[in-house]
Design a protein around this motif. Sequence first.
Motif, PDB file in Angstrom:
ATOM      1  N   UNK A 123      42.133  52.336  42.970  1.00  0.00           N
ATOM      2  CA  UNK A 123      42.624  53.526  42.262  1.00  0.00           C
ATOM      3  C   UNK A 123      42.913  53.247  40.787  1.00  0.00           C
ATOM      4  N   UNK A 124      43.454  52.065  40.492  1.00  0.00           N
ATOM      5  CA  UNK A 124      43.877  51.777  39.121  1.00  0.00           C
ATOM      6  C   UNK A 124      42.974  50.770  38.400  1.00  0.00           C
ATOM      7  N   UNK A 125      42.194  50.004  39.161  1.00  0.00           N
ATOM      8  CA  UNK A 125      41.369  48.960  38.545  1.00  0.00           C
ATOM      9  C   UNK A 125      42.145  47.692  38.225  1.00  0.00           C
ATOM     10  N   UNK A 126      43.457  47.684  38.520  1.00  0.00           N
ATOM     11  CA  UNK A 126      44.290  46.507  38.247  1.00  0.00           C
ATOM     12  C   UNK A 126      44.058  45.428  39.287  1.00  0.00           C
ATOM     13  N   UNK A 127      44.278  44.181  38.876  1.00  0.00           N
ATOM     14  CA  UNK A 127      44.257  43.071  39.819  1.00  0.00           C
ATOM     15  C   UNK A 127      45.627  42.936  40.473  1.00  0.00           C
ATOM     16  N   UNK A 128      45.639  42.757  41.798  1.00  0.00           N
ATOM     17  CA  UNK A 128      46.852  42.521  42.569  1.00  0.00           C
ATOM     18  C   UNK A 128      46.683  41.196  43.291  1.00  0.00           C
ATOM     19  N   UNK A 129      47.735  40.388  43.317  1.00  0.00           N
ATOM     20  CA  UNK A 129      47.632  39.078  43.964  1.00  0.00           C
ATOM     21  C   UNK A 129      48.583  38.980  45.156  1.00  0.00           C
ATOM     22  N   UNK A 130      48.176  38.161  46.106  1.00  0.00           N
ATOM     23  CA  UNK A 130      49.011  37.866  47.259  1.00  0.00           C
ATOM     24  C   UNK A 130      48.852  36.380  47.550  1.00  0.00           C
ATOM     25  N   UNK A 131      49.960  35.678  47.666  1.00  0.00           N
ATOM     26  CA  UNK A 131      49.918  34.255  47.985  1.00  0.00           C
ATOM     27  C   UNK A 131      50.205  34.056  49.464  1.00  0.00           C
ATOM     28  N   UNK A 132      49.809  32.896  49.969  1.00  0.00           N
ATOM     29  CA  UNK A 132      50.070  32.611  51.370  1.00  0.00           C
ATOM     30  C   UNK A 132      49.832  31.158  51.702  1.00  0.00           C
ATOM     31  N   UNK A 133      50.247  30.801  52.903  1.00  0.00           N
ATOM     32  CA  UNK A 133      50.041  29.456  53.447  1.00  0.00           C
ATOM     33  C   UNK A 133      49.584  29.626  54.893  1.00  0.00           C
ATOM     34  N   UNK A 134      48.514  28.955  55.268  1.00  0.00           N
ATOM     35  CA  UNK A 134      48.011  28.994  56.646  1.00  0.00           C
ATOM     36  C   UNK A 134      47.846  27.562  57.142  1.00  0.00           C
ATOM     37  N   UNK A 135      48.110  27.369  58.415  1.00  0.00           N
ATOM     38  CA  UNK A 135      47.892  26.082  59.061  1.00  0.00           C
ATOM     39  C   UNK A 135      46.913  26.292  60.203  1.00  0.00           C
ATOM     40  N   UNK A 136      45.954  25.404  60.300  1.00  0.00           N
ATOM     41  CA  UNK A 136      44.911  25.475  61.323  1.00  0.00           C
ATOM     42  C   UNK A 136      44.997  24.237  62.204  1.00  0.00           C
ATOM     43  N   UNK A 137      44.829  24.427  63.509  1.00  0.00           N
ATOM     44  CA  UNK A 137      44.737  23.294  64.429  1.00  0.00           C
ATOM     45  C   UNK A 137      43.300  23.206  64.894  1.00  0.00           C
ATOM     46  N   UNK A 138      42.766  21.990  64.832  1.00  0.00           N
ATOM     47  CA  UNK A 138      41.372  21.780  65.191  1.00  0.00           C
ATOM     48  C   UNK A 138      41.235  20.943  66.453  1.00  0.00           C
ATOM     49  N   UNK A 139      40.169  21.194  67.177  1.00  0.00           N
ATOM     50  CA  UNK A 139      39.808  20.374  68.327  1.00  0.00           C
ATOM     51  C   UNK A 139      38.285  20.271  68.326  1.00  0.00           C
ATOM     52  N   UNK A 140      37.779  19.043  68.394  1.00  0.00           N
ATOM     53  CA  UNK A 140      36.333  18.799  68.391  1.00  0.00           C
ATOM     54  C   UNK A 140      35.648  19.455  67.191  1.00  0.00           C
ATOM     55  N   UNK A 141      36.322  19.416  66.028  1.00  0.00           N
ATOM     56  CA  UNK A 141      35.742  19.950  64.802  1.00  0.00           C
ATOM     57  C   UNK A 141      35.746  21.456  64.686  1.00  0.00           C
ATOM     58  N   UNK A 142      36.468  22.137  65.580  1.00  0.00           N
ATOM     59  CA  UNK A 142      36.525  23.601  65.553  1.00  0.00           C
ATOM     60  C   UNK A 142      37.977  24.068  65.459  1.00  0.00           C
ATOM     61  N   UNK A 143      38.176  25.193  64.784  1.00  0.00           N
ATOM     62  CA  UNK A 143      39.513  25.773  64.686  1.00  0.00           C
ATOM     63  C   UNK A 143      39.836  26.459  66.008  1.00  0.00           C
TER      64      UNK A 143
END
Length: 111
Positions: free
Chosen positions: A65-85
């Motif tokens: 609607x406005x053309x402005x940039x909006x930002x959102x920060x975050x942190x995610x943790x992934x657990x893997x097994x056999x090279x897959x999430x």
Amino acid sequence: MPISRNSWRRTYSSTAPARHVQGRHYPEQSVLTPGLSHCRVQVDDLFAADDRVTVAFTLTYTHDRTGRDLTMTGVKTYRLRDGRIVEFWGETDLHGLLRQAGLVPEQIPPF
């Protein structure tokens, strides 16, 4: 261990409350939001140990609607097994994004 697009299992679980997501396309679809377009992802920090990978990131959207940039920060943790999430969890600053869009007040009103 490098993580590729093929690392996503066809079915995995999220620890988000009352929500079970499936498929490797979930992360791609989760950043698509009506009214926001052109999502850019910046990885701010990345850490891996044992079977976990944690990433801190900044998403920058264009507000249609406005053309402005909006930002959102975050942190995610992934657990893997056999090279897959197989599991992931984390937090994002949705309130900050909504505040930038003018949808919530700058300060929380007193009770």
